[in-house]
Design an enzyme around this catalytic site. Structure first.
Site, PDB file in Angstrom:
ATOM      1  N   ASN A 158     -12.939 -17.525  43.071  1.00 31.46           N
ATOM      2  CA  ASN A 158     -13.924 -18.099  43.987  1.00 31.46           C
ATOM      3  C   ASN A 158     -15.252 -18.229  43.236  1.00 31.46           C
ATOM      4  OD1 ASN A 158     -15.627 -18.794  46.029  1.00 31.46           O
ATOM      5  ND2 ASN A 158     -15.416 -16.877  47.200  1.00 31.46           N
ATOM      6  N   LYS A 174     -17.863 -19.642  44.173  1.00 33.10           N
ATOM      7  CA  LYS A 174     -19.008 -19.632  45.116  1.00 33.10           C
ATOM      8  C   LYS A 174     -19.982 -20.758  44.762  1.00 33.10           C
ATOM      9  CE  LYS A 174     -18.212 -14.778  45.922  1.00 33.10           C
ATOM     10  NZ  LYS A 174     -18.689 -13.534  46.495  1.00 33.10           N
ATOM     11  N   HIS A 227     -13.880 -16.550  54.693  1.00 34.33           N
ATOM     12  CA  HIS A 227     -14.544 -15.644  53.750  1.00 34.33           C
ATOM     13  C   HIS A 227     -15.702 -14.939  54.452  1.00 34.33           C
ATOM     14  CE1 HIS A 227     -16.865 -14.198  50.358  1.00 34.33           C
ATOM     15  NE2 HIS A 227     -15.740 -14.277  49.657  1.00 34.33           N
ATOM     16  N   GLU A 272     -18.611 -14.273  53.573  1.00 36.51           N
ATOM     17  CA  GLU A 272     -19.931 -14.925  53.467  1.00 36.51           C
ATOM     18  C   GLU A 272     -20.044 -16.072  54.463  1.00 36.51           C
ATOM     19  OE1 GLU A 272     -19.888 -15.507  49.187  1.00 36.51           O
ATOM     20  OE2 GLU A 272     -19.975 -13.327  48.968  1.00 36.51           O
ATOM     21  N   GLU A 324     -10.164  -8.293  51.796  1.00 39.34           N
ATOM     22  CA  GLU A 324     -11.427  -8.099  51.097  1.00 39.34           C
ATOM     23  C   GLU A 324     -12.338  -7.184  51.914  1.00 39.34           C
ATOM     24  OE1 GLU A 324     -12.217 -11.433  48.159  1.00 39.34           O
ATOM     25  OE2 GLU A 324     -12.992 -12.172  50.051  1.00 39.34           O
ATOM     26  N   GLY A 366     -18.843  -7.789  45.549  1.00 43.84           N
ATOM     27  CA  GLY A 366     -20.049  -7.868  44.726  1.00 43.84           C
ATOM     28  C   GLY A 366     -20.788  -6.554  44.527  1.00 43.84           C
ATOM     29  N   SER A 374     -14.873  -6.918  43.977  1.00 40.79           N
ATOM     30  CA  SER A 374     -15.266  -6.308  42.701  1.00 40.79           C
ATOM     31  C   SER A 374     -14.128  -6.161  41.688  1.00 40.79           C
ATOM     32  CB  SER A 374     -15.937  -4.946  42.942  1.00 40.79           C
ATOM     33  OG  SER A 374     -17.156  -5.120  43.630  1.00 40.79           O
TER      34      SER A 374
HETATM   35  C1  PEP Z   1     -15.294 -12.577  46.953  1.00 38.41           C
HETATM   36  O1  PEP Z   1     -16.439 -12.861  47.343  1.00 38.41           O
HETATM   37  O2  PEP Z   1     -14.296 -13.122  47.436  1.00 38.41           O
HETATM   38  C2  PEP Z   1     -15.177 -11.588  45.887  1.00 38.41           C
HETATM   39  C3  PEP Z   1     -14.022 -11.024  45.720  1.00 38.41           C
HETATM   40  O3  PEP Z   1     -16.314 -11.342  45.153  1.00 38.41           O
HETATM   41  P1  PEP Z   1     -16.483 -10.268  43.951  1.00 38.41           P
HETATM   42  O4  PEP Z   1     -15.256 -10.339  43.101  1.00 38.41           O
HETATM   43  O5  PEP Z   1     -17.715 -10.716  43.261  1.00 38.41           O
HETATM   44  O6  PEP Z   1     -16.615  -8.942  44.626  1.00 38.41           O
END
Ligand code: PEP
Length: 236
Positions: A8, A10, A84, A86, A154, A160, A197
């Site tokens: 992703n 973003k 997601h 976000e 997630e 993040g 992460s």
């Molecule tokens: C995400 O936002 O789907 C994600 C997994 O981000 P990160 O790997 O940066 O935690």
């Protein structure tokens, strides 16, 4: 079981940066790159798969700023991330709107990576299982064919932050998600990715969790060397 790595990207990369990134990318159909919408055309019809980060539920019309599943499919995109955290936290997506998006994406023959996960507060209150069940049931309301659905578990507090659940916790939660699918969908064995992460240092450990079908990667996917390392471990 064929595992999956989804990246992703973003809202990252200028045009020059994304051109450089594309030149260095290669992969397999189980590597799904999800760039910003304006760059999608650069990622389709390659030796990896291309996904969007969201998809609106109406096919066309007066919906300024949105992009529909129908349009994505017509460009050659074959996956979409939906729900997601976000999108939920910053742009008002709810289980109800995600449900409409899922139905539209499936109607337009897109594969769906449906994101679910609990907040830190919900986890601290022992509500994780209730939240996940509610998200699955409501996001998939009136959806009878789940062959094209992949779940991305997630935990929001892990996205993040560099903080991830223990392997035992990830395993237990994924077992729980699989149980829900088994009971709702006649023993359907859904693929469940872990996201939050994931990086080139922890991927060996995460990939060793027996029921993990792959990973959804945010931050680390912006670095070609890191995403190549992750692909090398998961898709070997
Ligand atoms: C995400 O936002 O789907 C994600 C997994 O981000 P990160 O790997 O940066 O935690």
């Amino acid at each position: 079981m064929e595992k999956i790595v989804a990246a992703n990207l973003k809202m990252n990369f200028t045009y020059d940066e994304v051109k450089e990134y594309v030149e260095k990318l290669d992969g397999s159909k189980n590597f799904i790159v999800c760039p910003p919408n304006i760059y999608l055309h650069m990622f389709v019809n390659k030796n990896y798969s291309c996904g969007s980060q969201d998809a609106y539920y109406e096919d066309k019309g007066a919906f300024t700023g949105e992009v529909s599943s129908l349009q994505l499919k017509s460009l050659g995109v074959n996956y979409t991330i939906l729900g997601h955290s976000e999108r939920r936290q910053l742009f008002g997506d709810t289980n109800c709107t995600v449900n409409k998006k899922v139905i539209s994406a499936l109607k337009n023959n897109l594969n769906v990576i449906l994101c679910i996960g609990e907040t830190k507060e919900e986890r601290d209150n022992n509500e994780t299982k209730d939240v996940l069940k509610e998200q699955i049931e409501n996001c998939l309301k009136n959806v009878s064919n789940v062959e094209k659905i992949i779940i991305a578990y997630e935990p929001i507090w892990s996205i993040g932050t560099g903080v991830i659940p223990t392997n035992d916790e990830i395993k237990e939660t994924i077992d729980y998600i699989k149980d829900i699918f088994n009971s709702l969908y006649n023993n359907h064995d859904v693929k469940v990715l872990y996201g939050g992460s994931v990086n080139e240092k922890n991927i060996d450990s995460i990939n060793s969790i027996e029921n993990v079908s792959g990973v959804l990667v945010g931050g680390a996917s912006l670095d070609i060397d890191k995403i190549n390392k992750i692909k090398g471990v998961v898709l070997k």
